[in-house]
Motif scaffolding. Structure first.
Motif, mmCIF file in Angstrom:
data_model
loop_
_atom_site.group_PDB
_atom_site.id
_atom_site.type_symbol
_atom_site.label_atom_id
_atom_site.label_comp_id
_atom_site.label_asym_id
_atom_site.label_seq_id
_atom_site.Cartn_x
_atom_site.Cartn_y
_atom_site.Cartn_z
ATOM 1 N N VAL A 13 65.995 79.844 43.000
ATOM 2 C CA VAL A 13 66.692 78.656 42.491
ATOM 3 C C VAL A 13 68.195 78.922 42.459
ATOM 4 C CG1 VAL A 13 67.004 77.127 40.517
ATOM 5 C CG2 VAL A 13 64.716 77.927 41.118
ATOM 6 N N GLU A 14 68.959 78.006 43.032
ATOM 7 C CA GLU A 14 70.425 78.119 43.032
ATOM 8 C C GLU A 14 71.032 76.792 42.595
ATOM 9 O OE1 GLU A 14 71.840 79.378 46.808
ATOM 10 O OE2 GLU A 14 70.652 81.231 46.840
ATOM 11 N N ARG A 15 71.566 76.754 41.399
ATOM 12 C CA ARG A 15 72.260 75.591 40.849
ATOM 13 C C ARG A 15 71.459 74.304 41.067
ATOM 14 N NH1 ARG A 15 76.890 76.120 38.757
ATOM 15 N NH2 ARG A 15 77.422 73.904 39.020
ATOM 16 N N GLU A 16 70.293 74.285 40.485
ATOM 17 C CA GLU A 16 69.429 73.111 40.584
ATOM 18 C C GLU A 16 69.303 72.440 39.220
ATOM 19 O OE1 GLU A 16 65.017 72.078 42.366
ATOM 20 O OE2 GLU A 16 66.202 73.739 43.152
ATOM 21 N N ILE A 21 63.755 71.322 37.807
ATOM 22 C CA ILE A 21 63.107 72.622 37.631
ATOM 23 C C ILE A 21 61.909 72.500 36.704
ATOM 24 C CG2 ILE A 21 63.374 74.933 36.654
ATOM 25 C CD1 ILE A 21 64.676 74.672 39.317
ATOM 26 N N LEU A 22 62.081 71.798 35.589
ATOM 27 C CA LEU A 22 60.979 71.657 34.636
ATOM 28 C C LEU A 22 59.851 70.803 35.223
ATOM 29 C CD1 LEU A 22 62.760 71.267 31.173
ATOM 30 C CD2 LEU A 22 61.818 73.315 32.255
ATOM 31 N N ALA A 23 60.196 69.742 35.932
ATOM 32 C CA ALA A 23 59.162 68.902 36.539
ATOM 33 C C ALA A 23 58.354 69.693 37.554
ATOM 34 C CB ALA A 23 59.801 67.682 37.197
ATOM 35 N N GLU A 24 59.008 70.581 38.290
ATOM 36 C CA GLU A 24 58.326 71.399 39.297
ATOM 37 C C GLU A 24 57.399 72.415 38.658
ATOM 38 O OE1 GLU A 24 57.192 73.165 42.876
ATOM 39 O OE2 GLU A 24 58.333 71.308 42.604
ATOM 40 N N ASN A 25 57.819 72.992 37.548
ATOM 41 C CA ASN A 25 57.062 74.077 36.938
ATOM 42 C C ASN A 25 56.141 73.633 35.806
ATOM 43 O OD1 ASN A 25 58.070 76.901 38.046
ATOM 44 N ND2 ASN A 25 59.849 75.543 37.974
ATOM 45 N N PHE A 26 56.274 72.380 35.386
ATOM 46 C CA PHE A 26 55.364 71.823 34.384
ATOM 47 C C PHE A 26 54.768 70.532 34.949
ATOM 48 C CE2 PHE A 26 58.238 74.517 32.052
ATOM 49 C CZ PHE A 26 57.439 75.129 31.089
ATOM 50 N N PRO A 49 71.795 73.159 23.351
ATOM 51 C CA PRO A 49 71.079 72.099 24.063
ATOM 52 C C PRO A 49 71.774 71.772 25.386
ATOM 53 C CG PRO A 49 71.462 71.485 21.766
ATOM 54 C CD PRO A 49 72.290 72.707 22.034
ATOM 55 N N ILE A 50 70.990 71.470 26.393
ATOM 56 C CA ILE A 50 71.559 71.092 27.687
ATOM 57 C C ILE A 50 71.032 69.716 28.093
ATOM 58 C CG2 ILE A 50 71.846 73.459 28.490
ATOM 59 C CD1 ILE A 50 69.318 73.085 30.187
ATOM 60 N N LYS A 51 71.760 69.063 28.994
ATOM 61 C CA LYS A 51 71.341 67.778 29.534
ATOM 62 C C LYS A 51 70.458 67.998 30.756
ATOM 63 C CE LYS A 51 73.805 65.430 26.576
ATOM 64 N NZ LYS A 51 73.140 64.630 25.507
ATOM 65 N N LYS A 52 69.795 66.930 31.174
ATOM 66 C CA LYS A 52 68.847 67.055 32.284
ATOM 67 C C LYS A 52 69.535 67.418 33.600
ATOM 68 C CE LYS A 52 68.776 62.105 33.497
ATOM 69 N NZ LYS A 52 67.890 60.912 33.645
ATOM 70 N N LYS A 53 70.816 67.092 33.751
ATOM 71 C CA LYS A 53 71.537 67.389 34.992
ATOM 72 C C LYS A 53 72.160 68.778 34.998
ATOM 73 C CE LYS A 53 72.714 62.572 36.059
ATOM 74 N NZ LYS A 53 73.815 61.611 36.365
ATOM 75 N N HIS A 54 71.982 69.521 33.923
ATOM 76 C CA HIS A 54 72.612 70.842 33.835
ATOM 77 C C HIS A 54 72.092 71.741 34.966
ATOM 78 C CE1 HIS A 54 74.730 73.969 31.429
ATOM 79 N NE2 HIS A 54 73.909 74.773 32.088
ATOM 80 N N PRO A 55 73.001 72.380 35.734
ATOM 81 C CA PRO A 55 72.544 73.241 36.830
ATOM 82 C C PRO A 55 72.019 74.580 36.313
ATOM 83 C CG PRO A 55 74.942 73.267 36.708
ATOM 84 C CD PRO A 55 74.473 72.255 35.695
ATOM 85 N N LEU A 56 70.896 74.999 36.857
ATOM 86 C CA LEU A 56 70.283 76.262 36.459
ATOM 87 C C LEU A 56 70.203 77.208 37.642
ATOM 88 C CD1 LEU A 56 67.319 74.936 34.275
ATOM 89 C CD2 LEU A 56 69.517 75.813 33.471
ATOM 90 N N GLU A 57 70.167 78.499 37.321
ATOM 91 C CA GLU A 57 70.044 79.543 38.335
ATOM 92 C C GLU A 57 68.806 80.386 38.036
ATOM 93 O OE1 GLU A 57 72.086 80.013 40.851
ATOM 94 O OE2 GLU A 57 73.952 78.966 40.332
ATOM 95 N N ALA A 58 68.308 81.058 39.082
ATOM 96 C CA ALA A 58 67.187 81.975 38.888
ATOM 97 C C ALA A 58 67.523 82.995 37.805
ATOM 98 C CB ALA A 58 66.867 82.680 40.197
#
Length: 308
Positions: A13-16, A21-26, A49-58
């Protein structure tokens, strides 16, 4: 309110966006249910707390609370489901061919969830949603073999963590067409929805990382091979897509490229079997390993191929 659970963003995962990410893994949780967790400030990164658009990394670790679902509407139906294991927290079942794992829009036939509600006396976790009591992972309609159900919410969330953390041992047997050029190999190709057919999956550039190892178990002449697959990720239709992309679609899997040879009668279903399922018990930590016996139809197909 349920206790928060920890979730580590998987490799690749790179800045997704966090919601994707949560929809994919749950996958047992609808996007609207996941949205409620964001709206309530219950998805945290480094304590904030983060918003739904917050970018995540592995490697990012989230703390999140998943909203409680409504009571299930799935009634018990006796489908003759055989259990390999059953205690107060989990049950491991033998899924038969031709039974859908859980319900959804337009599905009226009894599902494995209906059968497990009967087999477990109605004691399945409701954390996975109205139509999916106890569901931690799924097998395709025609896939057979071992599948685990959660009976308590605590067990459900622990099993979800184990699956998302790739702490589950999963081995499948597949009868494929033709002989591979090698006796073993690794397939690391991304998978996502087919760009021209949304009901299918495909190897797609920029798709979700997917990793399957495989080795030959038995050759049947030049036309069929029994392959063992080791699943390291859990993308939808992963084995079927990877083997088809390799040029060896599963026998009977017309969706992913199987075509009968001249004079060969196409089987009524494809042959993919979840034989080995291993994990640590979600409550006690005890290592558990289950081997699902081959269904009669699968065994009969092997005998036919050996006699050809």
């Amino acid at each position: 309110m349920p206790d928060p659970i920890a979730f580590m963003v998987p490799e690749g995962v790179e800045r997704e966006r966090a919601d994707r990410i949560l929809a994919e893994n749950f996958p047992n949780f609808s996007r609207s249910r996941l949205q409620k967790s964001f709206d309530r400030g219950e998805v945290l990164l480094k304590g904030e707390p983060i918003k739904k658009k917050h970018p995540l990394e592995a490697g990012d670790v989230l703390s999140l609370v998943l909203p409680e679902p409504p009571p299930t509407s799935v009634e018990p139906v006796d489908l003759g489901i055989e259990l390999l294991y059953d205690d107060e927290h989990i049950a491991v079942a033998l899924k038969p061919c031709g039974v859908i794992t859980h319900g959804g829009p337009g599905i009226e036939e009894p599902t494995l969830c209906h059968g497990m509600m009967h087999a477990c006396g109605g004691k399945l976790s409701r954390a996975s949603g109205d139509l999916r009591p106890g569901i931690v992972h799924r097998l395709d309609k025609e896939t057979t073999g071992a599948i685990v159900f959660a009976k308590t919410d605590e067990a459900f969330f622990k099993m979800v963590e184990a699956f998302s953390g790739r702490e589950i041992r999963k081995e499948y047997l597949a009868i494929v067409t033709r002989n591979p050029a090698h006796e073993s190999g690794t397939i690391k190709l991304p998978i996502d929805r087919h760009p021209g057919n949304r009901t299918r999956m495909a190897v797609v550039e920029g798709g979700r990382p997917a990793h399957t190892d495989w080795k030959v178990e038995e050759h049947f002449g030049h036309h069929h091979t029994l392959i063992r697959c080791f699943l390291h990720t859990g993308r939808t239709h992963q084995i079927r897509v990877h083997l088809s992309h390799m040029g060896h679609p599963i026998l009977g899997d017309a969706t992913y490229g199987y075509q009968p040879r001249p004079g060969e009668k196409a089987p009524p279903h494809f042959f993919l079997h979840a034989q080995i399922l291993g994990f640590a018990h979600p409550i006690t930590g005890e290592p558990l390993l289950f081997e699902a016996p081959l269904p009669e139809a699968f065994q009969a197909q092997l005998e036919r191929l050996r006699g050809m």
